[in-house]
Design an enzyme around this catalytic site. Structure first.
Site, PDB file in Angstrom:
ATOM      1  N   HIS A  28       0.816  -1.203   0.000  1.00  0.00           N
ATOM      2  CA  HIS A  28       0.000   0.000   0.000  1.00  0.00           C
ATOM      3  C   HIS A  28       0.853   1.259   0.000  1.00  0.00           C
ATOM      4  O   HIS A  28       0.479   2.278  -0.600  1.00  0.00           O
ATOM      5  CB  HIS A  28      -0.929  -0.004   1.229  1.00  0.00           C
ATOM      6  CG  HIS A  28      -2.203  -0.732   0.976  1.00  0.00           C
ATOM      7  ND1 HIS A  28      -2.915  -1.353   1.974  1.00  0.00           N
ATOM      8  CD2 HIS A  28      -2.904  -0.955  -0.157  1.00  0.00           C
ATOM      9  CE1 HIS A  28      -3.993  -1.917   1.448  1.00  0.00           C
ATOM     10  NE2 HIS A  28      -4.003  -1.683   0.170  1.00  0.00           N
ATOM     11  N   ARG A  84     -10.175   0.443 -13.946  1.00  0.00           N
ATOM     12  CA  ARG A  84     -10.166  -0.823 -13.215  1.00  0.00           C
ATOM     13  C   ARG A  84     -11.497  -0.946 -12.473  1.00  0.00           C
ATOM     14  O   ARG A  84     -11.656  -0.434 -11.371  1.00  0.00           O
ATOM     15  CB  ARG A  84      -8.992  -0.866 -12.243  1.00  0.00           C
ATOM     16  CG  ARG A  84      -7.633  -0.674 -12.911  1.00  0.00           C
ATOM     17  CD  ARG A  84      -6.512  -0.698 -11.874  1.00  0.00           C
ATOM     18  NE  ARG A  84      -5.208  -0.497 -12.459  1.00  0.00           N
ATOM     19  CZ  ARG A  84      -4.596   0.685 -12.567  1.00  0.00           C
ATOM     20  NH1 ARG A  84      -5.214   1.784 -12.105  1.00  0.00           N
ATOM     21  NH2 ARG A  84      -3.404   0.786 -13.098  1.00  0.00           N
ATOM     22  N   ARG A 119     -11.986  -2.007 -18.258  1.00  0.00           N
ATOM     23  CA  ARG A 119     -11.600  -3.413 -18.131  1.00  0.00           C
ATOM     24  C   ARG A 119     -12.665  -4.118 -17.305  1.00  0.00           C
ATOM     25  O   ARG A 119     -13.011  -3.661 -16.218  1.00  0.00           O
ATOM     26  CB  ARG A 119     -10.233  -3.523 -17.437  1.00  0.00           C
ATOM     27  CG  ARG A 119      -9.740  -4.954 -17.275  1.00  0.00           C
ATOM     28  CD  ARG A 119      -8.366  -4.973 -16.614  1.00  0.00           C
ATOM     29  NE  ARG A 119      -8.431  -4.596 -15.211  1.00  0.00           N
ATOM     30  CZ  ARG A 119      -7.348  -4.381 -14.458  1.00  0.00           C
ATOM     31  NH1 ARG A 119      -6.143  -4.473 -14.974  1.00  0.00           N
ATOM     32  NH2 ARG A 119      -7.478  -4.041 -13.184  1.00  0.00           N
ATOM     33  N   GLU A 166      -1.838  -9.515 -21.765  1.00  0.00           N
ATOM     34  CA  GLU A 166      -1.098  -9.713 -20.517  1.00  0.00           C
ATOM     35  C   GLU A 166      -0.429 -11.077 -20.463  1.00  0.00           C
ATOM     36  O   GLU A 166       0.513 -11.280 -19.708  1.00  0.00           O
ATOM     37  CB  GLU A 166      -2.054  -9.597 -19.320  1.00  0.00           C
ATOM     38  CG  GLU A 166      -2.768  -8.270 -19.217  1.00  0.00           C
ATOM     39  CD  GLU A 166      -3.857  -8.314 -18.166  1.00  0.00           C
ATOM     40  OE1 GLU A 166      -3.603  -7.871 -17.038  1.00  0.00           O
ATOM     41  OE2 GLU A 166      -4.961  -8.813 -18.478  1.00  0.00           O
ATOM     42  N   ASN A 208       2.755  -4.720 -17.117  1.00  0.00           N
ATOM     43  CA  ASN A 208       3.139  -5.223 -15.791  1.00  0.00           C
ATOM     44  C   ASN A 208       3.040  -6.746 -15.745  1.00  0.00           C
ATOM     45  O   ASN A 208       4.003  -7.447 -15.413  1.00  0.00           O
ATOM     46  CB  ASN A 208       2.247  -4.610 -14.707  1.00  0.00           C
ATOM     47  CG  ASN A 208       2.382  -3.106 -14.634  1.00  0.00           C
ATOM     48  OD1 ASN A 208       3.221  -2.515 -15.290  1.00  0.00           O
ATOM     49  ND2 ASN A 208       1.541  -2.479 -13.838  1.00  0.00           N
ATOM     50  N   ASP A 209       1.859  -7.262 -16.083  1.00  0.00           N
ATOM     51  CA  ASP A 209       1.678  -8.714 -16.060  1.00  0.00           C
ATOM     52  C   ASP A 209       2.391  -9.388 -17.225  1.00  0.00           C
ATOM     53  O   ASP A 209       2.927 -10.487 -17.079  1.00  0.00           O
ATOM     54  CB  ASP A 209       0.186  -9.076 -16.078  1.00  0.00           C
ATOM     55  CG  ASP A 209      -0.397  -9.145 -14.672  1.00  0.00           C
ATOM     56  OD1 ASP A 209       0.352  -9.473 -13.743  1.00  0.00           O
ATOM     57  OD2 ASP A 209      -1.591  -8.867 -14.511  1.00  0.00           O
ATOM     58  N   ARG A 264       6.789  -9.559 -10.055  1.00  0.00           N
ATOM     59  CA  ARG A 264       7.198  -8.160 -10.093  1.00  0.00           C
ATOM     60  C   ARG A 264       7.226  -7.511  -8.707  1.00  0.00           C
ATOM     61  O   ARG A 264       7.714  -6.387  -8.567  1.00  0.00           O
ATOM     62  CB  ARG A 264       6.283  -7.362 -11.028  1.00  0.00           C
ATOM     63  CG  ARG A 264       4.798  -7.412 -10.684  1.00  0.00           C
ATOM     64  CD  ARG A 264       3.987  -6.832 -11.844  1.00  0.00           C
ATOM     65  NE  ARG A 264       2.574  -7.093 -11.754  1.00  0.00           N
ATOM     66  CZ  ARG A 264       1.686  -6.233 -11.295  1.00  0.00           C
ATOM     67  NH1 ARG A 264       2.079  -5.062 -10.869  1.00  0.00           N
ATOM     68  NH2 ARG A 264       0.408  -6.546 -11.264  1.00  0.00           N
ATOM     69  N   CYS A 323      -1.046   0.140 -21.391  1.00  0.00           N
ATOM     70  CA  CYS A 323      -1.592   0.704 -20.145  1.00  0.00           C
ATOM     71  C   CYS A 323      -0.806   0.296 -18.911  1.00  0.00           C
ATOM     72  O   CYS A 323      -1.228   0.544 -17.793  1.00  0.00           O
ATOM     73  CB  CYS A 323      -3.064   0.307 -19.982  1.00  0.00           C
ATOM     74  SG  CYS A 323      -3.354  -1.472 -19.888  1.00  0.00           S
TER      75      CYS A 323
END
Length: 943
Positions: free
Chosen positions: A570, A677, A713, A806, A829-830, A840, A877
């Site tokens: 977080h 998201r 998404r 992804e 990222n994925d 990651r 993205c």
């Protein structure tokens, strides 16, 4: 995990006998390319060992371990026999779930099916299902899990009448969100019904959101008033709860003096003379197939009736000799299994099982980490100091550059007594500290309203109200502990349980629990939390909780450094949202940095430098001045298009995790929303949000966009992002498990409602719907069919449907997808994580999980080429889209759109405006010739 889909189903089958049905199932698997013809012999051999009928009209025929060589590809086929088939054990079967599995995947389906078996009338519904979707829904819909555990017990209430206890029991269910005010209203006017032996019952269905059973007992029980049960829910969902109430009433003696564990044991049906034992599960991946099998085999060796339940679960006990029931417990590492046995070998059985579980049930195990509950003992040993002017590598968490004196936020050493004599006084102190903490958190939520910290702090408020923590603290206080010691013991135990989870994301959330715990503990000790200076500083801490970040004055704090945590913690998420440079996971040595020492934080390269030398210091200050000038100029021109010097335009959009931030994105110059998201809506509700709720949320975004496009998404949860109301089995690797579109397709009604809400909210405004974690064309088609069906009912003028790239297979197969999709959006990222096989968020390896790796770039190139061959557009993205070194490469690879955090939109647009297309292509070509991400970055430095 295997997933049931409509494509795997054959309706209306008939068979002369069970062997004919089994043969058909085997041929269906062979025709689908899942098995060779030899697999049918294995299925027959399996039936010779024992029947594969589960009950309620379901059989799950599969091969023996020896026949796995005949499995070409893991898969399933479902055959419906409306008239039924009599199996060799005499059971009537209406549905065959024929499984071809190369390992133990079929046990995940077993775990789920055992939970739906108890649905009344299931066999008839399976036989009468008129379409494949209906049958999938019957088998896939998560069963309603009844609530009856330590949370629902209200012991020692100051009450003298059954009506008072009934209200207390109902209030507890309302606090647990099992019922609403309508239920309470009914209970107030309903007299309790006598059950005998001093027990009473109140029951209603109105306002019951979840079947639940609570029990309230008086502080001074008597023959006429031992306790009141409060039952919520319709009768067909309360069979198990009624059985447990019968178990309880059948027990011997009263309940005076019985604690929570003893009462739960009675509710679960454990005999009063049973031999019992508690044992902690130490297996890394919990009680999955292999250790569960060992447990069952050990239980079957003894002449005893053995039951096992999860102490932290809903309290229900299952037979220890049933493999599917044991797997269905879903026990995780660190949780406690409660064993009970009766019979000639009861003691022997419990002793043997306790030893087997402690030793790992055939797996190597390690003990849970130990830790001192008294925070005064923490941090007694100072780590070695860092070397001045020498960079220290860490995890890059939020981009940017900072230079400022360090403020090391060391947690105060809270000294307190371990024991106390007056339990009542300690409980009052605890209640005051919790109330004070609640007020502090709510103040912080108001201050952070509309920001990323607010929803996380709201979770902290929920944690404060957690009944398990409170009850565990009360037990410790009643046993002689002080309020401080009891509270921290409960917090520490719960946090360790989370830290032990195989799921990294959930394990990292233990920091939130400790954050809440420290707040209450500080209030108990009368100690204020550390206060930052009034001058600019870099905040250094062991780890940061959301409330720490929410208190930050962004006009003074220049950057963040933490000793622990990963890129998904977080503190990292909130640092990115605040636009603060941050590095995390830097190690305990950063806590030795002297107060006021100058500190460089480089959030792009993932490093920090204590007390930089004069040369480095001047270089960093020049870079900061350049960045500030660039940022100011970029913001002034934020509404200009991102067009290269030679006239090539790229759209720069914003990634959003909440529709409330849409106006800010537009104000910062975003050309639209490139990634919404949508799971934030689902995570904010105790049950799946209905159509109106979703339409209201999405409409806010469309209204704020004023005609700019929105890319939404669809729901991306499961695996590492579970929902409380969508229970899933424990997975060994949730990142490769049931998540994204493959999860949504198991509950098509939820996906359909979301699509309907998006189309309704959009109207004639531009909407782009994309599906996450798509691996191939088959999954895309299944999801697109839902969109087509809804579009036929809900008119929307400008809608495109695409997929997120992804999964490497999706990039490799982009040529087969491109003719049917409207666009691609690459989630780097994925894609990087799966391509490089590096988590990651891994503390040691995350620095190597670099999306500028040439393997990732080649997948992006393949995707763009396939898309443009069919006149489709491609966006990026992921975090790579805002990386200054990567932007020219992406432009050179002919990406059409970049989507970044709102704060980065002006800078990314400015960066593109400095390029020419030829320069960008040259950088892309250069990057593709290199062998590693490090080589790519070194080569790009020359530009």
């Amino acid at each position: 995990m295997l997933t049931l889909t409509a494509n795997d189903i054959r309706l209306g089958a008939t068979a002369s006998d069970w062997q004919d049905a089994l043969t058909q199932a085997g041929r269906d698997l062979e025709t689908a390319g899942r098995t060779s013809s030899a697999y049918l012999a294995g299925m027959n051999a399996r039936e010779q060992q024992s029947s594969t009928v589960l009950g309620n009209g379901i059989a799950i025929p599969h091969g023996t371990p020896e026949s796995r060589e005949a499995v070409l590809e893991t898969g399933i086929r479902i055959l419906q026999f409306p008239d039924g088939v009599t199996w060799h054990d005499g059971a009537r079967v209406h549905v065959l779930v024929a499984i071809a599995a190369q390992s133990d995947e079929h046990l995940d389906i077993l775990r789920h099916l055992t939970r739906v078996l108890d649905k009344p009338g299931l066999a008839e519904k399976l036989a009468q299902a008129g379409n494949a979707g209906e049958l999938v829904a019957l088998l896939s819909k998560p069963p309603v899990v009844a609530k009856c555990d330590g949370d629902t017990l209200c012991l020692g209430i100051e009450a003298t009448t059954a009506q008072e206890l009934a209200l207390a029991a109902a209030a507890r269910l309302q606090r647990l969100r099992c019922i609403d005010a309508d239920f309470l209203t009914e209970i107030i006017t309903q007299p309790p019904v006598a059950l005998g032996r001093g027990f009473w019952l109140v029951h209603h269905t109105l306002g019951a959101h979840r079947p639940a059973l609570s029990l309230a007992t008086p502080k001074k029980p008597g023959p006429e008033l031992q306790g009141v049960f409060c039952l919520a829910g319709p009768g067909d969902e309360c069979h198990e709860l009624l059985e447990r109430m019968d178990n309880f009433l059948a027990g011997d003696g009263g309940i005076d003096g019985l604690g929570i564990d003893a009462l739960l044991a009675r509710l679960s049906g454990e005999a009063s003379d049973a031999v019992t034992a508690n044992v902690t599960l130490l297996n890394t991946h919990g009680l999955h197939a292999r250790p569960a099998k060992q447990l069952v085999q050990e239980a079957r060796r003894h002449n005893a009736s053995i039951r096992v339940r999860l102490r932290e679960g809903d309290g229900s006990a299952v037979s220890a000799t049933s493999l599917t029931r044991v797997i269905g417990l879903g026990a995780r590492r660190g949780q406690t299994l409660v064993l009970s046995a009766t019979g000639d070998e009861a003691q022997q059985a419990v002793t043997a099982l306790t030893r087997a579980i402690s030793e790992g049930l055939g797996e190597q195990v390690s003990p849970l980490r130990e830790g001192a509950p008294n925070l005064a003992e923490a941090g007694a040993t100072d780590p070695e100091p860092l070397v001045d002017d020498e960079p220290l590598k860490a995890v890059a968490a939020s981009p940017g550059l900072a230079l400022a004196p360090a403020f090391v936020m060391r947690q105060p050493r809270l000294t307190y007594l371990e024991t106390a004599a007056d339990a009542e006084a300690e409980i009052q102190r605890l209640n005051r500290a919790i109330d004070e903490s609640d007020g502090q958190l709510r103040t912080l939520i108001r201050q952070a309203e509309g920001g990323e910290a607010a929803p996380i702090l709201s979770v902290h408020v929920e944690m404060l109200q957690d009944e398990d923590l409170y009850q565990a603290t009360l037990e410790a206080i009643n046993e002689g502990a002080s309020a401080e010691a009891g509270w921290w013991r409960a917090i520490d135990t719960a946090a360790k349980g989370q830290e032990a989870l195989a799921d990294r994301l959930l394990a990292e959330r233990a920091a939130d629990l400790r954050d809440v715990g420290r707040r209450v503990l500080a209030n108990l000790c009368g100690v204020a939390m550390p206060t930052p200076p009034d001058t600019p500083y870099v905040l250094v801490a062991e780890d940061l909780g959301p409330s720490d970040v929410a208190r930050l004055d962004t006009s003074r704090v220049r950057g963040l450094v933490t000793a622990r945590g990963g890129a998904t913690s977080h503190s990292a998420i909130l640092a990115r949202a605040l636009g603060l440079p941050a590095v995390v996971g830097a190690g305990e040595a950063v806590l030795a940095i002297a107060e006021g020492a100058e500190l460089v934080v480089d959030g792009e390269r993932g490093c920090l430098v204590p007390n930089p030398g004069s040369e480095r210091r001047e270089r960093v200050l020049r870079r900061i001045d350049q960045l500030e000038s660039l940022q100011a100029a970029a913001y002034d021109h934020r509404h200009r298009p991102a067009t290269t010097r030679d006239g090539h335009s790229i759209e720069v959009c914003a990634n959003l995790g909440n529709t409330a931030h849409t106006p800010d994105a537009v104000e910062r110059g975003a050309d639209g929303i490139g990634l919404l998201r949508t799971e934030f809506i689902f995570m904010a509700h105790p049950e799946a949000p209905d159509l109106d709720t979703q339409v209201w949320e999405y409409r806010h975004a469309f209204d704020a966009l004023n005609g700019l496009p929105l890319v939404a998404r669809t729901l991306d949860v499961g695996g590492d992002k579970p929902l409380d109301y969508w229970p899933l089995p424990q997975e060994d690797n949730p990142f490769l498990g049931l998540r994204g579109i493959r999860l949504s397709l198991t509950r098509p009604e939820i996906l359909e409602t979301q699509v309907r809400a998006l189309l309704t909210a959009a109207g004639d405004r531009p909407l782009r719907i994309m599906f996450p974690m798509v691996k191939d064309l088959e999954e895309f088609r299944a999801a697109r069919e839902i969109v087509k069906r809804v579009q036929a009912e809900v008119a929307a003028a400008d809608v495109q449907v695409g997929v997120m790239i992804e999964v490497p297979s999706c990039a490799l197969l982009a040529g087969t997808l491109a003719p049917e999709v409207d666009f691609f959006s690459i989630g780097t990222n994925d894609l990087t994580q799966y391509t490089l096989a590096i988590d990651r968020g891994h503390g040691q390896l995350s620095a190597e999980s670099d999306a500028l790796h040439p393997a990732v770039l080649r997948l992006i190139q393949m995707t763009v080429e396939a898309a443009h061959a069919h006149q489709r557009w491609v966006g990026v993205c992921g975090e790579l889209a805002s990386d200054p070194q990567a932007i020219p490469v992406l432009v050179g690879l002919a990406v059409d759109e970049l989507s970044v955090t709102s704060r980065r939109v002006p800078l990314v647009k400015a960066c593109i405006r400095e390029l020419t297309l030829d320069e960008a292509r040259a950088q892309a070509e250069l990057a593709l010739t290199k062998a590693s991400a490090a080589e790519v970055r070194d080569a790009l430095e020359s530009f």
